[in-house]
Motif scaffolding. Structure first.
Motif, PDB file in Angstrom:
ATOM      1  N   PRO A   1      -0.795   7.409   5.437  1.00 26.46           N
ATOM      2  CA  PRO A   1      -1.661   7.113   4.283  1.00 26.46           C
ATOM      3  C   PRO A   1      -1.700   8.291   3.307  1.00 26.46           C
ATOM      4  O   PRO A   1      -1.729   9.448   3.715  1.00 26.46           O
ATOM      5  N   LYS A   2      -1.676   7.990   2.031  1.00 31.05           N
ATOM      6  CA  LYS A   2      -1.798   9.025   1.017  1.00 31.05           C
ATOM      7  C   LYS A   2      -3.229   9.547   1.000  1.00 31.05           C
ATOM      8  O   LYS A   2      -4.152   8.918   1.533  1.00 31.05           O
ATOM      9  N   GLU A   3      -3.394  10.690   0.399  1.00 34.70           N
ATOM     10  CA  GLU A   3      -4.723  11.306   0.342  1.00 34.70           C
ATOM     11  C   GLU A   3      -5.735  10.342  -0.287  1.00 34.70           C
ATOM     12  O   GLU A   3      -5.504   9.779  -1.353  1.00 34.70           O
ATOM     13  N   GLY A   4      -6.829  10.148   0.421  1.00 37.73           N
ATOM     14  CA  GLY A   4      -7.874   9.256  -0.059  1.00 37.73           C
ATOM     15  C   GLY A   4      -7.640   7.792   0.280  1.00 37.73           C
ATOM     16  O   GLY A   4      -8.457   6.941  -0.082  1.00 37.73           O
ATOM     17  N   ARG A   5      -6.548   7.493   0.987  1.00 35.22           N
ATOM     18  CA  ARG A   5      -6.227   6.114   1.360  1.00 35.22           C
ATOM     19  C   ARG A   5      -6.303   5.955   2.872  1.00 35.22           C
ATOM     20  O   ARG A   5      -6.001   6.884   3.621  1.00 35.22           O
ATOM     21  N   ARG A   6      -6.670   4.767   3.319  1.00 34.53           N
ATOM     22  CA  ARG A   6      -6.799   4.525   4.752  1.00 34.53           C
ATOM     23  C   ARG A   6      -5.572   3.857   5.352  1.00 34.53           C
ATOM     24  O   ARG A   6      -5.263   4.060   6.526  1.00 34.53           O
ATOM     25  N   LYS A   7      -4.864   3.076   4.559  1.00 33.06           N
ATOM     26  CA  LYS A   7      -3.750   2.307   5.098  1.00 33.06           C
ATOM     27  C   LYS A   7      -2.425   3.044   4.897  1.00 33.06           C
ATOM     28  O   LYS A   7      -2.208   3.674   3.864  1.00 33.06           O
ATOM     29  N   PRO A   8      -1.526   2.956   5.889  1.00 36.42           N
ATOM     30  CA  PRO A   8      -0.207   3.577   5.730  1.00 36.42           C
ATOM     31  C   PRO A   8       0.611   2.841   4.674  1.00 36.42           C
ATOM     32  O   PRO A   8       0.349   1.679   4.357  1.00 36.42           O
ATOM     33  N   GLY A   9       1.604   3.518   4.134  1.00 32.94           N
ATOM     34  CA  GLY A   9       2.496   2.897   3.166  1.00 32.94           C
ATOM     35  C   GLY A   9       3.634   2.179   3.865  1.00 32.94           C
ATOM     36  O   GLY A   9       4.304   2.763   4.721  1.00 32.94           O
ATOM     37  N   LEU A  10       3.864   0.921   3.522  1.00 32.68           N
ATOM     38  CA  LEU A  10       4.917   0.121   4.140  1.00 32.68           C
ATOM     39  C   LEU A  10       5.936  -0.296   3.082  1.00 32.68           C
ATOM     40  O   LEU A  10       5.594  -0.502   1.916  1.00 32.68           O
TER      41      LEU A  10
ATOM     42  N   HIS B   1       0.836  -1.208   0.000  1.00 35.37           N
ATOM     43  CA  HIS B   1       0.000   0.000   0.000  1.00 35.37           C
ATOM     44  C   HIS B   1       0.869   1.257   0.000  1.00 35.37           C
ATOM     45  O   HIS B   1       0.456   2.298   0.522  1.00 35.37           O
ATOM     46  N   ARG B   2       2.050   1.199  -0.586  1.00 39.01           N
ATOM     47  CA  ARG B   2       3.058   2.245  -0.418  1.00 39.01           C
ATOM     48  C   ARG B   2       2.668   3.564  -1.088  1.00 39.01           C
ATOM     49  O   ARG B   2       2.640   4.611  -0.447  1.00 39.01           O
ATOM     50  N   SER B   3       2.395   3.517  -2.399  1.00 40.54           N
ATOM     51  CA  SER B   3       2.114   4.740  -3.140  1.00 40.54           C
ATOM     52  C   SER B   3       1.706   4.374  -4.561  1.00 40.54           C
ATOM     53  O   SER B   3       1.600   3.194  -4.915  1.00 40.54           O
ATOM     54  N   ALA B   4       1.555   5.405  -5.379  1.00 41.08           N
ATOM     55  CA  ALA B   4       1.178   5.172  -6.780  1.00 41.08           C
ATOM     56  C   ALA B   4       2.270   4.427  -7.533  1.00 41.08           C
ATOM     57  O   ALA B   4       1.995   3.783  -8.551  1.00 41.08           O
ATOM     58  N   ARG B   5       3.532   4.509  -7.058  1.00 42.65           N
ATOM     59  CA  ARG B   5       4.619   3.854  -7.782  1.00 42.65           C
ATOM     60  C   ARG B   5       4.410   2.343  -7.869  1.00 42.65           C
ATOM     61  O   ARG B   5       4.873   1.692  -8.797  1.00 42.65           O
ATOM     62  N   SER B   6       3.710   1.763  -6.870  1.00 45.48           N
ATOM     63  CA  SER B   6       3.392   0.335  -6.894  1.00 45.48           C
ATOM     64  C   SER B   6       1.882   0.115  -6.906  1.00 45.48           C
ATOM     65  O   SER B   6       1.402  -0.951  -6.520  1.00 45.48           O
ATOM     66  N   ASP B   7       1.152   1.152  -7.343  1.00 44.92           N
ATOM     67  CA  ASP B   7      -0.296   1.085  -7.519  1.00 44.92           C
ATOM     68  C   ASP B   7      -1.007   0.729  -6.218  1.00 44.92           C
ATOM     69  O   ASP B   7      -2.088   0.134  -6.240  1.00 44.92           O
ATOM     70  N   PHE B   8      -0.399   1.077  -5.066  1.00 44.79           N
ATOM     71  CA  PHE B   8      -0.965   0.850  -3.743  1.00 44.79           C
ATOM     72  C   PHE B   8      -1.259  -0.638  -3.468  1.00 44.79           C
ATOM     73  O   PHE B   8      -2.048  -0.975  -2.586  1.00 44.79           O
ATOM     74  N   VAL B   9      -0.618  -1.520  -4.204  1.00 44.63           N
ATOM     75  CA  VAL B   9      -0.839  -2.957  -4.038  1.00 44.63           C
ATOM     76  C   VAL B   9      -0.077  -3.465  -2.813  1.00 44.63           C
ATOM     77  O   VAL B   9       1.036  -3.021  -2.527  1.00 44.63           O
ATOM     78  N   ASP B  10      -0.676  -4.408  -2.094  1.00 46.53           N
ATOM     79  CA  ASP B  10       0.034  -5.136  -1.049  1.00 46.53           C
ATOM     80  C   ASP B  10       0.837  -6.215  -1.755  1.00 46.53           C
ATOM     81  O   ASP B  10       0.360  -7.328  -2.007  1.00 46.53           O
ATOM     82  N   GLN B  11       2.080  -5.886  -2.102  1.00 49.92           N
ATOM     83  CA  GLN B  11       2.874  -6.781  -2.930  1.00 49.92           C
ATOM     84  C   GLN B  11       3.224  -8.087  -2.218  1.00 49.92           C
ATOM     85  O   GLN B  11       3.320  -9.144  -2.873  1.00 49.92           O
ATOM     86  N   ALA B  12       3.396  -8.030  -0.902  1.00 47.57           N
ATOM     87  CA  ALA B  12       3.712  -9.249  -0.155  1.00 47.57           C
ATOM     88  C   ALA B  12       2.559 -10.249  -0.260  1.00 47.57           C
ATOM     89  O   ALA B  12       2.754 -11.419  -0.606  1.00 47.57           O
TER      90      ALA B  12
END
Length: 333
Positions: free
Chosen positions: A131-140, A99-110
């Protein structure tokens, strides 16, 4: 995955076929434990594992650069395809987003990779952003271990981050997991050392060795060390671990950068009754690093101590909550 030298491969395959027809070579047969029953261990330290009829396992380390390929396009499927094609059974991944950012499309890659590959997984946090604007989960952002075998326990150790006024370094960690391979438990470590200063890398490595040293189990350490084979960092690492590719006489094979590789900074290291049968650098453009794959043999043995889920030297990251377990995947923060 692509081979860098198709001509040499063709010559090699032709030679092998000729030897098979002549009866000189006997083809290997897949074993239930993974790998092939015809594989032999490399000579030298650790070869007792194969002599004792150990367990064959395919191990990979791969810095995936949050799923961006050689053209800087997001392509996590290519990463999954590389792992799947290699038939890797235990994988240490570095630079993984959740859920990191747009660079990884906010996907939980793990989680995505674990579900795509039908593997257990553990995640170790390096850095966290709001969390980015409009997102609930923090970026990890951090480390992942994928395993076809059950993960018994996992703990993420935050490494000391030395403070610098100029070019401050980023927080790093080591993810430590215990994996049960058909009744034999191993300690598996995954890390990614600082890319700016040798002093920082040596500090981080000293903590890693202190944490790994007490383990009574066969141990595997994979990582992007950001250090070359003849560096002081690697000389220090070899005081406790063996360098698989160096033991096999392949210590000069480069892994970075993909376009024109000129250095080896990605490693698979072992400790205890673990022997290397073979190893290779996989030529793929799914990241700026090329993954390293090794066929290892681990001596069959009962676990000589309880799984370490807490304690141990060095600073450690507190858990953000209890393990979340599903039918196939497990994850720790």
């Amino acid at each position: 995955m692509r081979a860098r030298n198709g001509i040499l491969q063709s010559i090699f395959l032709a030679a092998v076929c000729a030897l098979l027809l002549a009866g000189v070579l006997v083809p290997s047969v897949p074993s239930a434990a993974g790998g092939t029953s015809g594989d032999t261990a490399a000579p030298g330290r650790g070869s007792a594992a194969a002599a004792a009829g150990g367990i064959n396992v395919r191990v990979m380390t791969f810095n995936i650069r949050h799923g961006t390929d050689e053209d800087d396009d997001l392509d996590l499927e290519s990463v999954a395809d590389d792992i799947e094609t290699a038939e890797a059974q235990i994988v240490g991944l570095q630079e993984v987003d959740r859920h990191r950012s747009a660079r990884s499309d906010f996907v939980d890659q793990a989680k995505w990779l674990a579900e795509r590959l039908d593997m257990h997984y553990a995640f170790g946090l390096n850095r966290k952003t709001p969390p980015k604007e409009g997102r609930r989960k923090p970026g990890l952002h951090g480390l992942v271990v994928l395993s076809k075998f059950p993960i018994v326990s996992a703990r993420n150790h935050m490494l000391t981050n030395l403070k610098y006024a100029h070019r401050p370094t980023k927080q790093r960690s080591m993810l430590e997991v215990v994996i049960d391979i058909k009744g034999t438990r191993i300690s598996f470590y995954n890390t990614h050392l600082d890319n700016q200063r040798k002093e920082q890398r040596l500090s981080q490595l000293s903590e890693i060795l202190a944490m790994a040293r007490p383990s009574p189990r066969p141990s595997i350490l994979v990582r992007d060390f950001n250090a070359q084979p003849h560096s002081r960092v690697m000389r220090t690492a070899r005081t406790l671990f063996r360098d698989v590719m160096a033991d096999l006489g392949q210590g000069d094979e480069e892994t970075f950068p993909y376009e024109e590789p000129d250095r080896r900074i990605d490693y698979i290291l072992t400790r205890g009754p673990v022997s290397a049968r073979w190893a290779e650098v996989i030529d793929t453009g799914s990241s700026d690093h090329m993954p390293v794959l090794a066929g290892l043999t681990i001596a069959k043995a009962q676990d000589t101590g309880p799984a370490r889920t807490e304690g141990g030297p060095g600073p450690a990251q507190p858990s953000e909550g209890p393990p979340r377990v599903s039918a196939r995947t497990s994850v720790w923060f």
